[in-house]
Write a protein that holds these residues in place. Sequence first.
Motif, short mmCIF file in Angstrom:
data_model
loop_
_atom_site.label_atom_id
_atom_site.label_comp_id
_atom_site.label_asym_id
_atom_site.label_seq_id
_atom_site.Cartn_x
_atom_site.Cartn_y
_atom_site.Cartn_z
N ALA A 30 38.02 18.74 -17.44
CA ALA A 30 37.01 18.87 -17.98
C ALA A 30 37.84 20.48 -17.82
O ALA A 30 37.22 21.48 -18.37
N SER A 33 40.76 21.39 -19.16
CA SER A 33 41.09 21.38 -20.39
C SER A 33 40.18 22.28 -21.15
O SER A 33 39.93 22.68 -22.62
N ASP A 35 37.68 20.89 -21.52
CA ASP A 35 36.17 19.95 -23.47
C ASP A 35 35.04 19.68 -21.99
O ASP A 35 35.19 19.07 -21.02
N ASN A 37 32.22 18.04 -22.96
CA ASN A 37 31.39 17.10 -23.73
C ASN A 37 30.55 16.43 -22.97
O ASN A 37 31.87 15.86 -22.42
N HIS A 40 30.91 12.66 -21.32
CA HIS A 40 32.63 12.54 -20.21
C HIS A 40 31.51 13.11 -18.92
O HIS A 40 32.52 12.74 -17.93
N HIS A 57 37.77 11.07 -20.94
CA HIS A 57 38.59 12.58 -22.47
C HIS A 57 39.72 12.19 -22.33
O HIS A 57 40.87 10.52 -22.24
#
Length: 141
Positions: A30, A33, A35, A37, A40, A57
């Motif tokens: 995370a 990247s 990301d 969210n 995750h 992911h």
Amino acid sequence: MSVRLSEVSVGDQLPPLSVPLRRVDLVRYAGASGDFNEIHWNQRFATEVGLPDVIAHGMLTMAVAGRLVSRWTGDPGAIVQYGVRFTRPVVVPDDGTGAAVELSGKVSKINDDGTVKVAITAKSADQGVLGGASATVRLPG
């Protein structure tokens, strides 16, 4: 490991690879990247939206599957095309062990241009997690 085109035949199996994924790996991914969210990392949120638990992911799952091929070629730059369909998430429990992604592959075609197509199978908890996964690689003679 490194392989040469002259040593490859259709049907050859790549050495299998098992990649463990733990929650800490999801946090690191995370961060790398961007990301973040909650599915995750937040179990409560993941189950509220209908997931069984926190999931890896998709792109991380794709990346570890690509490792099977790059380890076989000995050169990540040998991969000239790579694609997958995401069919099922990798559920990563918070138990210190996490989940394992079990990878296998086989040479499915030697193309006229000298590239090699590799079909990849990725499973977690005995279920397929990627569909239509394949890579095309250019190997030294």
